[in-house]
Design an enzyme around this catalytic site. Structure first.
Site, short mmCIF file in Angstrom:
data_model
loop_
_atom_site.label_atom_id
_atom_site.label_comp_id
_atom_site.label_asym_id
_atom_site.label_seq_id
_atom_site.Cartn_x
_atom_site.Cartn_y
_atom_site.Cartn_z
N TYR A 16 -28.82 -20.02 -2.64
CA TYR A 16 -30.02 -20.07 -3.49
C TYR A 16 -30.24 -18.72 -4.16
O TYR A 16 -30.45 -18.64 -5.38
CB TYR A 16 -31.23 -20.48 -2.65
N GLU A 38 -42.03 -25.30 -4.37
CA GLU A 38 -42.95 -24.18 -4.13
C GLU A 38 -44.27 -24.68 -3.55
O GLU A 38 -44.84 -24.07 -2.65
CB GLU A 38 -43.19 -23.38 -5.41
N TRP A 46 -39.54 -20.62 3.50
CA TRP A 46 -38.66 -21.08 2.44
C TRP A 46 -37.41 -21.72 3.05
O TRP A 46 -36.86 -22.66 2.49
CB TRP A 46 -38.32 -19.94 1.49
#
Length: 170
Positions: A16, A38, A46
């Site tokens: 990522y 998000e 995350w």
């Protein structure tokens, strides 16, 4: 420590970090995916979101905005692969509807409102979308390259992203 410090070598964070984080995104469905992720990250790590990303893609039908705008939350609330938070699921569906109601594409809407400070973006997002406070809006905009801060200057990815940034970015 920054994301640039912790991502290298990690099976989820490194790909990522190296290939998506901070890179410009022009596709509306990809922008919507990033916004939904998000929103779902709020209060969680995350890493949790990255691990569930494939399940999110499946549950939200590839984040196709038109399809999500027609969804009902009940099916999604039963999906064990995603974050089953009613407020977050309803926000995803409502935000898909609001993106569809924009006068142009999501990408064009973002472009039409640049450049802005983070505070100005937050006000605009709060007026336009739901479940988009300061952290969610800021993280979303950093993740798609609209606000600086995704990578440290010493990070090799920073040098790859720099030429891709629009001329209006610092």
């Amino acid at each position: 420590m920054s994301y640039c410090d912790v991502a290298p070598g990690h099976p989820f964070h490194e790909p990522y970090h190296d290939r998506e984080y901070g890179f410009p995104v022009a596709d509306d469905d990809a922008l919507f995916e990033r916004l939904v992720l998000e929103i779902n990250q709020a209060g969680l790590s995350w890493l949790t979101i990255l691990k569930k990303r494939d399940a999110f893609r499946k549950a939200f039908r590839g984040f196709e905005i038109d399809r999500v705008a027609r969804m009902k939350p009940d099916r999604l609330l039963r999906d064990p692969g995603i974050i089953r938070n009613r407020m977050k699921i309803e926000a995803a569906i409502e935000n898909a509807r609001r993106i569809r109601a924009l006068p142009d594409t999501f990408a064009a809407w973002l472009d039409a409102h640049h450049p802005r400070s983070k505070d100005e973006w937050v006000k605009l997002f709060r007026k336009t979308f739901v479940f988009t406070g300061g952290e969610i809006t800021g993280s979303f905009l950093i993740s798609i390259g609209y606000l600086p801060g995704a990578h440290e200057e010493w990070c090799p990815v920073f040098k790859r992203i720099a030429p891709l940034r629009p001329r209006w970015m610092p």
